[in-house]
Design an enzyme around this catalytic site. Structure first.
Site, mmCIF file in Angstrom:
data_model
loop_
_atom_site.group_PDB
_atom_site.id
_atom_site.type_symbol
_atom_site.label_atom_id
_atom_site.label_comp_id
_atom_site.label_asym_id
_atom_site.label_seq_id
_atom_site.Cartn_x
_atom_site.Cartn_y
_atom_site.Cartn_z
ATOM 1 N N TYR A 126 -60.792 57.189 -3.076
ATOM 2 C CA TYR A 126 -59.353 57.192 -2.742
ATOM 3 C C TYR A 126 -58.542 56.616 -3.894
ATOM 4 O O TYR A 126 -57.589 57.231 -4.390
ATOM 5 C CB TYR A 126 -59.093 56.385 -1.457
ATOM 6 C CG TYR A 126 -57.655 55.964 -1.290
ATOM 7 C CD1 TYR A 126 -56.657 56.903 -1.032
ATOM 8 C CD2 TYR A 126 -57.268 54.616 -1.429
ATOM 9 C CE1 TYR A 126 -55.320 56.521 -0.911
ATOM 10 C CE2 TYR A 126 -55.942 54.226 -1.309
ATOM 11 C CZ TYR A 126 -54.973 55.185 -1.046
ATOM 12 O OH TYR A 126 -53.658 54.807 -0.934
ATOM 13 N N THR A 184 -50.336 52.970 -4.981
ATOM 14 C CA THR A 184 -50.972 51.850 -4.288
ATOM 15 C C THR A 184 -51.489 50.805 -5.267
ATOM 16 O O THR A 184 -51.851 51.142 -6.408
ATOM 17 C CB THR A 184 -52.140 52.387 -3.433
ATOM 18 O OG1 THR A 184 -52.913 51.287 -2.948
ATOM 19 C CG2 THR A 184 -53.071 53.305 -4.228
ATOM 20 N N ASP A 185 -51.588 49.569 -4.800
ATOM 21 C CA ASP A 185 -52.182 48.513 -5.640
ATOM 22 C C ASP A 185 -53.673 48.763 -5.889
ATOM 23 O O ASP A 185 -54.259 48.163 -6.787
ATOM 24 C CB ASP A 185 -51.963 47.127 -5.012
ATOM 25 C CG ASP A 185 -52.564 46.949 -3.629
ATOM 26 O OD1 ASP A 185 -53.149 47.906 -3.084
ATOM 27 O OD2 ASP A 185 -52.446 45.827 -3.078
ATOM 28 N N GLU A 186 -54.287 49.636 -5.083
ATOM 29 C CA GLU A 186 -55.738 49.859 -5.234
ATOM 30 C C GLU A 186 -56.086 50.496 -6.576
ATOM 31 O O GLU A 186 -57.244 50.459 -6.993
ATOM 32 C CB GLU A 186 -56.277 50.732 -4.091
ATOM 33 C CG GLU A 186 -56.052 50.082 -2.754
ATOM 34 C CD GLU A 186 -57.032 50.503 -1.667
ATOM 35 O OE1 GLU A 186 -58.030 51.166 -1.965
ATOM 36 O OE2 GLU A 186 -56.764 50.157 -0.512
ATOM 37 N N LYS A 200 -55.737 58.360 -6.412
ATOM 38 C CA LYS A 200 -54.350 57.901 -6.567
ATOM 39 C C LYS A 200 -54.073 57.547 -8.034
ATOM 40 O O LYS A 200 -52.996 57.846 -8.560
ATOM 41 C CB LYS A 200 -54.088 56.683 -5.661
ATOM 42 C CG LYS A 200 -54.076 56.972 -4.178
ATOM 43 C CD LYS A 200 -52.957 57.877 -3.698
ATOM 44 C CE LYS A 200 -51.597 57.244 -3.735
ATOM 45 N NZ LYS A 200 -50.562 58.089 -3.048
#
Ligand code: NAD
Ligand code: DAU
Length: 356
Positions: free
Chosen positions: A166, A138-140, A170
């Site tokens: 979260y 994810t970009d997060e 990741k």
């Protein structure tokens, strides 16, 4: 370009996973897909009910933290051609839940990813060609961009700076995948995608939550000042990008995936309200999410230059309008999610059946 015989997909009963199964079966009819999913609250086999009876698809209820299940699925004596690719989507995926309880995020996203990597590494022993492993991230993991630097975007070289449990889980899994490539020479790739929208998204995420609330005549809870920005991509564009990375990506590389479609949450909310015939009175400003990332923006130039991918299904607001129409036409689906009835599907549909 290699086309794979048999993809082991983890998390295929979730939002993106179920769309990916359908995408692969439609665009690569010779590729078998085994969907390994633990059916957490986010796993819904009703997302795939239209594929019941498709010989190229099978579901296995199981957990990526269970090394025995993984060994069995990756062994060469499967009844269908042996697994030659793993696409890893299984995860705890909702930021708000990670703030309430981060433990499942660590055991699934971190420990589960390592268990899967170990199983694939052992299954590679004695094979001429190692199993290709695509890790869907994810970009997060890159953290947050400021609002006052609109030209700044996340590149693959941007240092990781995750802000929520979260995102941290990741980022940890990304590092484990990187280490597996570097230390053991595993054939791994990592994708980092922006916010997805489309059919079958669990109605805890902002678009399906707001749309289904409005259908039911309820207000929409907008966090903070509503000025946080996300880059929206249609789920089928994401599926196409993951397939391109699987088939054409360079081993060991990271590929960003984005829609070039930045919207503030307030803009998004206004567009949804307008498309559904409501006014601002339906917005309820609520307490902000702790640690709420301000802006995500993806530079997906590498994917475009190296693999020729571009989003073609995310045009705004038409793609959003089509998604709203899907939730309007599929009230049964989300009402069964909201009531919890979707959880009975597995036991009714699979009762007494051997699933693997
Ligand atoms: P989701 O929450 O809708 O689905 C996750 C699926 O994983 C569910 O079917 C669940 O049952 C399964 N699962 C959870 N724990 C498991 C375990 N221990 N073993 C086996 N299965 C398990 O998630 P999603 O939104 O479809 O996201 C899929 C992947 O894409 C995730 O890895 C997420 O981090 C990533 N991602 C999501 C987005 C997005 O906008 N939704 C964007 C970028 C990346
Ligand atoms: O960027 C990719 C990520 O996108 C994925 O990795 C995650 O799995 C996925 O859940 C998504 O994370 P977000 O936190 O961005 O998605 P969410 O739908 O929860 O929230 C989108 C924005 O809307 C965010 O700025 C918070 C805001 N929001 C969300 C909810 C649920 C609200 O204002 N009100 C809400 O009720």
């Amino acid at each position: 370009m290699p086309q794979y015989n048999h993809i082991l997909l983890t998390g295929g009963a979730g939002f993106i996973g179920s769309n990916f199964v359908r995408f692969v079966r439609a665009h690569r009819p010779d590729t078998h897909v085994t969907n390994l999913d633990a059916l957490t609250y986010a796993g819904n086999l009703e997302n795939l009910s239209d594929l019941e009876g498709d010989d190229g698809y099978r579901f296995v209820k199981g957990d990526i933290r269970d090394a025995d299940v993984l060994r069995e699925l990756l062994s060469d004596d499967n009844p269908i051609p042996g697994v030659d690719a793993v696409v890893h989507m299984a995860a705890e995926s909702h930021v708000d839940r990670s703030i309430l309880d981060s433990q499942p995020f660590i055991t699934t996203n971190v420990q589960g990813t390592q268990t899967l990597l170990d199983a694939v590494r052992h299954a590679n022993d004695g094979r001429d060609t190692p199993i290709r492993f695509v890790h869907v991230s994810t970009d997060e993991v890159y953290g947050s961009l400021p609002l006052d630097e609109p030209n700044e975007k996340f590149a693959e070289s941007t240092p990781l700076a995750p802000n929520s449990p979260y995102a941290a889980s990741k980022a940890s899994s990304d590092m484990l995948v990187r280490a597996a490539h570097h230390t053991f020479g595993m054939d791994t790739l990592i994708t980092r995608c922006s916010n997805n929208f489309g059919p079958y998204q669990f109605p805890e995420k902002v678009i399906p939550l707001f749309v289904t609330n409005l259908i039911e005549g309820k207000k929409v809870p907008l966090y903070g000042d509503g000025l946080n920005v996300r880059d929206w991509l249609h789920v089928d564009d994401h599926c196409e990008a993951v397939l391109a990375v699987l088939e054409k990506g360079r081993s060991g590389e990271v590929y960003n995936i984005g829609g070039n479609n930045e919207r503030s949450n307030l803009d998004l909310t206004h567009t949804i309200l307008q498309l559904m015939g409501h006014g601002d009175e339906m917005i309820e400003y609520v307490t902000d999410r702790p640690g709420h990332d301000r802006r995500y923006a993806i530079d997906a130039g590498k994917l475009e230059r190296d693999l020729g991918w571009q989003p073609t299904r995310s045009a705004w607001p038409d793609a959003l309008a089509a998604t709203i129409d899907w939730y309007k036409s599929n009230g049964d689906w989300w009402q069964r999610v909201r009531s919890g009835a979707y959880r009975d599907y597995y036991s009714k549909q699979y009762a007494g059946r051997s699933v693997h």
